[in-house]
Scaffold this active site. Structure first.
Site, PDB file in Angstrom:
ATOM      1  N   ASP A 101      -0.695  -3.829   5.752  1.00 21.17           N
ATOM      2  CA  ASP A 101      -1.394  -3.388   6.953  1.00 21.17           C
ATOM      3  C   ASP A 101      -2.879  -3.701   6.825  1.00 21.17           C
ATOM      4  OD1 ASP A 101       1.064  -2.415   7.575  1.00 21.17           O
ATOM      5  OD2 ASP A 101       0.475  -0.318   7.756  1.00 21.17           O
TER       6      ASP A 101
ATOM      7  N   HIS B 234       5.786  -5.857  11.690  1.00 21.32           N
ATOM      8  CA  HIS B 234       5.127  -4.544  11.761  1.00 21.32           C
ATOM      9  C   HIS B 234       4.751  -4.238  13.214  1.00 21.32           C
ATOM     10  CE1 HIS B 234       2.310  -1.236  10.651  1.00 21.32           C
ATOM     11  NE2 HIS B 234       3.106  -1.142   9.581  1.00 21.32           N
TER      12      HIS B 234
ATOM     13  N   HIS C 178       1.359   3.887   1.903  1.00 22.00           N
ATOM     14  CA  HIS C 178       1.851   4.620   3.067  1.00 22.00           C
ATOM     15  C   HIS C 178       3.382   4.669   3.040  1.00 22.00           C
ATOM     16  CE1 HIS C 178      -1.977   4.327   5.787  1.00 22.00           C
ATOM     17  NE2 HIS C 178      -1.931   5.451   5.097  1.00 22.00           N
TER      18      HIS C 178
ATOM     19  N   ASP D 131       5.833   4.430   5.120  1.00 24.47           N
ATOM     20  CA  ASP D 131       6.694   3.452   5.791  1.00 24.47           C
ATOM     21  C   ASP D 131       6.802   2.140   5.014  1.00 24.47           C
ATOM     22  OD1 ASP D 131       3.947   3.134   6.555  1.00 24.47           O
ATOM     23  OD2 ASP D 131       4.533   1.778   8.160  1.00 24.47           O
ATOM     24  N   HIS D 132       6.080   2.060   3.900  1.00 22.83           N
ATOM     25  CA  HIS D 132       6.146   0.867   3.062  1.00 22.83           C
ATOM     26  C   HIS D 132       6.728   1.133   1.674  1.00 22.83           C
ATOM     27  CE1 HIS D 132       3.647  -1.859   5.665  1.00 22.83           C
ATOM     28  NE2 HIS D 132       3.376  -0.675   6.194  1.00 22.83           N
TER      29      HIS D 132
ATOM     30  N   HIS E 290       0.850  -1.194   0.000  1.00 21.45           N
ATOM     31  CA  HIS E 290       0.000   0.000   0.000  1.00 21.45           C
ATOM     32  C   HIS E 290       0.883   1.241   0.000  1.00 21.45           C
ATOM     33  CE1 HIS E 290       0.803  -0.753   4.265  1.00 21.45           C
ATOM     34  NE2 HIS E 290       0.372   0.467   4.578  1.00 21.45           N
TER      35      HIS E 290
END
Length: 310
Positions: A212, A270, A66, A68-69, A64
């Site tokens: 997530d 995570h 975001h 942090d990914h 996805h």
């Protein structure tokens, strides 16, 4: 298969955990090929602490959009080229990944020496690559977040050479035909069926890697009967309401998914930075629900061996 956890933290990096990135290295059949799942900030720096090489990476899956990914993606793409890689690379991700990659490369004037393909997937996307089936499913998060299920093709069992010797079959091209399961006729007129001289079939392994998500039947369906489920565990036991509100999962909820989906093995990652010194407690809570659970730390390597069947 080897699973290199390059980043196992949630949201922001901490002293103990970098943000999300996981490398899957194929030890057989694909000659050391590496697939990357997510590419958070400093992923390429984490790779320097492993025996992995950027040129080995052939696929990158972004679960996805975001940060942090995926904030480490432009650096990985650029450095892969700077290091001389010329073999193709495919980046997969939700809608927006094409725009993100293109803008980062163009504004930084980064020229890639290798062919780059960008695939934007949606719920239900399926691809077959040399017998490996890739299935993508939309999970439940604040923005579109996906899980990826990889099914490995099964392989025939090993050739039973000792049994062939008992039948006085000399080594030679006939061994290859029998290994392929063919029926051959020997010079003395005997007919041999290759299936009679093969060991147990090596069943293809199934892995599911989730982005997530809060607990969902979609996740359980994607992970059904998998050999390995890699699932987020942002929150600890007792934080179930907060996990649902923030579209994440607790250790208990991830373990329940693994149990209900009948998976063989669960690895949690995570992990929120608030639990920097509570790894044992997090793992213990999950193990009470699903015994075959492990909790990943940065630079951990897990192995998944082939399973046998008939």
């Amino acid at each position: 298969m080897e699973f290199h956890f390059l980043g196992t933290g949630a949201g922001i990096p901490s002293k103990g955990r970098n943000v999300s990135s996981l490398a899957l290295r194929f030890m057989t059949n694909r000659e050391g090929d590496v697939w990357l799942f997510d590419c958070g900030e400093s992923t390429q720096h984490q790779i320097l602490h492993t025996n992995l090489k950027l040129w080995q990476i052939s696929k990158i899956f972004i679960t996805h959009m975001h940060g942090d990914h995926l904030y480490g993606l432009p650096g990985v793409l650029g450095s892969r080229s700077f290091q001389g890689a010329e073999n193709p690379l495919t980046v997969y991700g939700p809608k927006g990944i094409h725009e993100f990659v293109t803008a980062a490369l163009e504004t930084s004037r980064t020229y890639l020496k290798y062919p780059l393909e960008i695939v934007e997937y949606e719920d239900g996307y399926v691809e077959n690559d040399d017998g490996y089936q890739i299935e993508v499913s939309l999970l439940e998060h604040v923005i579109p977040s996906f899980g990826i299920r990889v099914t490995e093709p099964s392989q025939p069992g090993r050739l039973l050479v000792e049994k062939l010797k008992e039948f006085d079959v000399p080594p030679g091209p006939v061994y290859k035909k029998l290994k392929d399961g063919k029926t051959v006729t020997l010079e003395d007129g005997r007919s041999l069926n290759g299936a009679d001289f093969l060991g147990e079939e090596q069943l293809g392994r199934v892995i599911t890697v989730c982005g997530d998500t809060r607990p969902s039947e979609k996740t359980a369906k994607l992970a059904r009967n998998a050999d390995l489920l890699i699932h987020e565990a942002t929150f600890a036991e007792g934080m179930e309401d907060q996990a649902i509100d923030y579209y994440h999962s607790t250790t208990i909820q991830a373990a329940e998914i693994a149990k209900n989906a009948n998976v063989k093995r669960l690895i949690l990652n995570h992990i929120s930075s608030r639990y920097h010194d509570q790894s044992d407690e997090l793992l213990e809570s999950a193990v009470r629900v699903f015994a075959n659970t492990e909790l990943a730390h940065d630079l951990d390597i897990f192995h998944l061996t082939k399973r046998k069947g008939t």
